[in-house]
Write an enzyme that holds these catalytic residues in place. Structure first.
Site, PDB file in Angstrom:
ATOM      1  N   ASP A  27       0.615  -1.360  -0.107  1.00  0.00           N
ATOM      2  CA  ASP A  27       0.161   0.050   0.114  1.00  0.00           C
ATOM      3  C   ASP A  27       0.807   1.267  -0.228  1.00  0.00           C
ATOM      4  OD1 ASP A  27      -2.445   1.401   0.246  1.00  0.00           O
ATOM      5  OD2 ASP A  27      -2.592   1.495   2.023  1.00  0.00           O
ATOM      6  N   GLY A  28       0.141   2.278  -0.801  1.00  0.00           N
ATOM      7  CA  GLY A  28       0.906   3.823  -0.521  1.00  0.00           C
ATOM      8  C   GLY A  28       1.443   3.931  -1.429  1.00  0.00           C
ATOM      9  N   GLY A  30       0.164   5.990  -4.033  1.00  0.00           N
ATOM     10  CA  GLY A  30      -0.311   6.808  -4.441  1.00  0.00           C
ATOM     11  C   GLY A  30       0.087   8.160  -4.211  1.00  0.00           C
ATOM     12  N   TRP A  32       2.930   7.341  -2.211  1.00  0.00           N
ATOM     13  CA  TRP A  32       4.799   7.739  -2.707  1.00  0.00           C
ATOM     14  C   TRP A  32       4.727   9.129  -4.175  1.00  0.00           C
ATOM     15  CZ3 TRP A  32       7.451   7.530  -6.958  1.00  0.00           C
ATOM     16  CH2 TRP A  32       8.130   6.813  -7.628  1.00  0.00           C
ATOM     17  N   GLU A  74     -11.963  -4.231  -4.552  1.00  0.00           N
ATOM     18  CA  GLU A  74     -12.641  -3.580  -3.832  1.00  0.00           C
ATOM     19  C   GLU A  74     -12.125  -2.438  -4.857  1.00  0.00           C
ATOM     20  OE1 GLU A  74     -11.966  -5.089  -0.983  1.00  0.00           O
ATOM     21  OE2 GLU A  74     -14.501  -5.531  -1.296  1.00  0.00           O
ATOM     22  N   ASN A  75     -10.558  -2.573  -5.361  1.00  0.00           N
ATOM     23  CA  ASN A  75     -10.055  -1.722  -6.466  1.00  0.00           C
ATOM     24  C   ASN A  75     -10.907  -0.759  -7.670  1.00  0.00           C
ATOM     25  OD1 ASN A  75      -6.817  -3.269  -4.895  1.00  0.00           O
ATOM     26  ND2 ASN A  75      -7.980  -1.116  -4.456  1.00  0.00           N
ATOM     27  N   ARG A 201      -4.492  -1.824   8.661  1.00  0.00           N
ATOM     28  CA  ARG A 201      -6.415  -2.409   8.847  1.00  0.00           C
ATOM     29  C   ARG A 201      -6.085  -3.818   7.664  1.00  0.00           C
ATOM     30  NH1 ARG A 201      -7.688   3.093   6.869  1.00  0.00           N
ATOM     31  NH2 ARG A 201      -6.920   3.042   4.049  1.00  0.00           N
ATOM     32  N   LEU A 202      -6.873  -4.919   7.107  1.00  0.00           N
ATOM     33  CA  LEU A 202      -6.753  -5.804   6.708  1.00  0.00           C
ATOM     34  C   LEU A 202      -7.491  -5.609   5.450  1.00  0.00           C
ATOM     35  CD1 LEU A 202      -7.575  -8.972   8.368  1.00  0.00           C
ATOM     36  CD2 LEU A 202      -5.357  -8.878   6.990  1.00  0.00           C
TER      37      LEU A 202
HETATM   38  C1  IPE Z   1      -5.124  -3.049  -0.353  1.00  0.00           C
HETATM   39  O1  IPE Z   1      -5.066  -1.674  -0.480  1.00  0.00           O
HETATM   40  C2  IPE Z   1      -5.638  -3.757  -1.468  1.00  0.00           C
HETATM   41  C3  IPE Z   1      -3.896  -3.607  -2.559  1.00  0.00           C
HETATM   42  C4  IPE Z   1      -3.075  -3.417  -1.492  1.00  0.00           C
HETATM   43  C5  IPE Z   1      -4.308  -4.552  -3.647  1.00  0.00           C
HETATM   44  P1  IPE Z   1      -5.867  -0.398  -0.475  1.00  0.00           P
HETATM   45  O2  IPE Z   1      -5.389   1.014  -0.939  1.00  0.00           O
HETATM   46  O3  IPE Z   1      -6.912  -0.311  -1.441  1.00  0.00           O
HETATM   47  O4  IPE Z   1      -6.790   0.144   1.059  1.00  0.00           O
HETATM   48  P2  IPE Z   1      -7.774   0.686   1.670  1.00  0.00           P
HETATM   49  O5  IPE Z   1      -8.918   1.247   0.640  1.00  0.00           O
HETATM   50  O6  IPE Z   1      -6.890   1.513   2.179  1.00  0.00           O
HETATM   51  O7  IPE Z   1      -8.211  -0.016   3.033  1.00  0.00           O
HETATM   52  C1  IPE Z   2      -0.927   0.270  -3.039  1.00  0.00           C
HETATM   53  O1  IPE Z   2      -1.333   1.811  -3.517  1.00  0.00           O
HETATM   54  C2  IPE Z   2      -1.555  -0.321  -4.857  1.00  0.00           C
HETATM   55  C3  IPE Z   2      -2.972  -0.867  -4.858  1.00  0.00           C
HETATM   56  C4  IPE Z   2      -3.822  -0.638  -4.302  1.00  0.00           C
HETATM   57  C5  IPE Z   2      -3.576  -1.571  -6.167  1.00  0.00           C
HETATM   58  P1  IPE Z   2      -1.836   2.496  -3.243  1.00  0.00           P
HETATM   59  O2  IPE Z   2      -2.592   3.125  -5.084  1.00  0.00           O
HETATM   60  O3  IPE Z   2      -3.132   2.489  -2.756  1.00  0.00           O
HETATM   61  O4  IPE Z   2      -1.901   3.895  -2.733  1.00  0.00           O
HETATM   62  P2  IPE Z   2      -2.513   4.801  -2.291  1.00  0.00           P
HETATM   63  O5  IPE Z   2      -2.588   3.975  -0.816  1.00  0.00           O
HETATM   64  O6  IPE Z   2      -3.363   5.273  -2.349  1.00  0.00           O
HETATM   65  O7  IPE Z   2      -1.103   5.721  -1.189  1.00  0.00           O
HETATM   66 MG    MG Z   3      -3.949   2.499  -0.786  1.00  0.00          MG
END
Ligand code: IPE
Ligand code: IPE
Ligand code: MG
Length: 256
Positions: A27-28, A30, A32, A74-75, A201-202
């Site tokens: 995660d992270g 975006g 970054w 959910e993505n 969170r999970l």
């Molecule tokens: C969890 O990250 C899903 C993946 C890492 C693929 P999200 O960024 O989608 O989770 P939330 O929305 O912050 O809970």
């Molecule tokens: C994780 O990074 C990648 C996926 C969920 C596919 P994010 O895209 O969720 O990055 P943030 O959480 O918005 O920083």
């Molecule tokens: Mg994220």
């Protein structure tokens, strides 16, 4: 330890060995990119480099199963352009890295709902699984279009169908039956789940399988997750005490 003292101290030795199965919520990406004034797509692209390094480090560390949460069920709620970027990166990763993974004797498995995936992506994922089926150095499990509740619901449906057909006796359904109908059938539960980016969170990841998993939440954003960050997370895991609901032998001996 009979009193309150020591509650906050850490054991001096490392009671646990290398985790057999590490699962990571990457995660992270975006954030970054945002912190650098870049589009989110750049964060995802950089995230693929962190994936490569993590697969290497896991292999070198003796991890037998590495599960990476790449796209959640959910993505799909993200903007279409971002979804396209993420699909494109998966295509790119499989096309570019599959031969190398195969050479390194890595077995690729994919978990998640395959129904909604584009045909070419499905074909690539199946090709990766087929090509590497006999490999044994490490299992790389890619969670793609994965959601724990969706996985459990699909398993329940197939169990009900098996009962309807008369292949399964409803009274015999137990935890091991459910386990064997999940996408992760044959894969041991994760010992350690790491989530980057500081979120705690999970997010619908491995809900059934994480019943007794240890969690390590690290503040760094996924594209910055490197060998040192992985080693630190494993070290933190090794300092944990896993009890599985029981009382440790040494406390029983003290009669406490
Ligand atoms: C969890 O990250 C899903 C993946 C890492 C693929 P999200 O960024 O989608 O989770 P939330 O929305 O912050 O809970
Ligand atoms: C994780 O990074 C990648 C996926 C969920 C596919 P994010 O895209 O969720 O990055 P943030 O959480 O918005 O920083
Ligand atoms: Mg994220």
């Amino acid at each position: 330890m009979t009193s309150r003292e020591g509650r906050c101290t850490r054991p001096g030795s490392l009671p646990l060995s290398t985790p057999h199965h590490v699962a990571i919520i990457m995660d992270g990406n975006g954030r970054w990119a945002k912190s650098r004034g870049m589009p989110r797509s750049m964060g995802h692209r950089k995230g693929v480099e962190a994936v490569r390094e993590t697969v290497r480090t896991a292999g070198e560390s003796g991890v037998r199963y590495l599960t990476l949460f790449a796209f959640s069920s959910e993505n799909w709620n993200r903007p279409p352009d971002e979804i396209n970027d993420l699909m494109g990166l998966l295509r790119h990763f499989i096309r570019r890295d599959l031969a190398e993974l195969h050479k390194e004797n890595v077995r690729v498995r994919v978990i998640g709902d395959r129904d909604r995936l584009e045909k070419d992506i499905l074909a690539l994922l199946e090709e990766a699984e087929e090509l590497t089926r006999a490999n044994s150095a490490m299992h790389l499990v890619i969670a793609f279009n994965y959601g724990g509740r969706n996985e459990i619901a699909r398993a329940m449906k197939r169990i009900a169908e098996a009962v309807d057909r008369g292949d399964l006796d409803a009274s015999s359904v137990d935890e091991s039956t459910v386990t064997s109908f999940l996408d992760t059938a044959g894969i041991p539960d994760p010992d350690l789940i790491i989530r980057t980016s500081g979120e705690k969170r999970l997010s619908n990841f491995l809900l059934w399988q994480a019943a007794y998993t240890e969690f390590v939440f690290v503040p760094c954003l996924w594209p910055d997750f490197d060998k040192a960050a992985f080693s630190n997370a494993m070290l933190e895991y090794q300092q944990r005490e896993r009890r599985y609901g029981a009382v440790p032998e040494r406390d029983l001996a003290l009669g406490s």
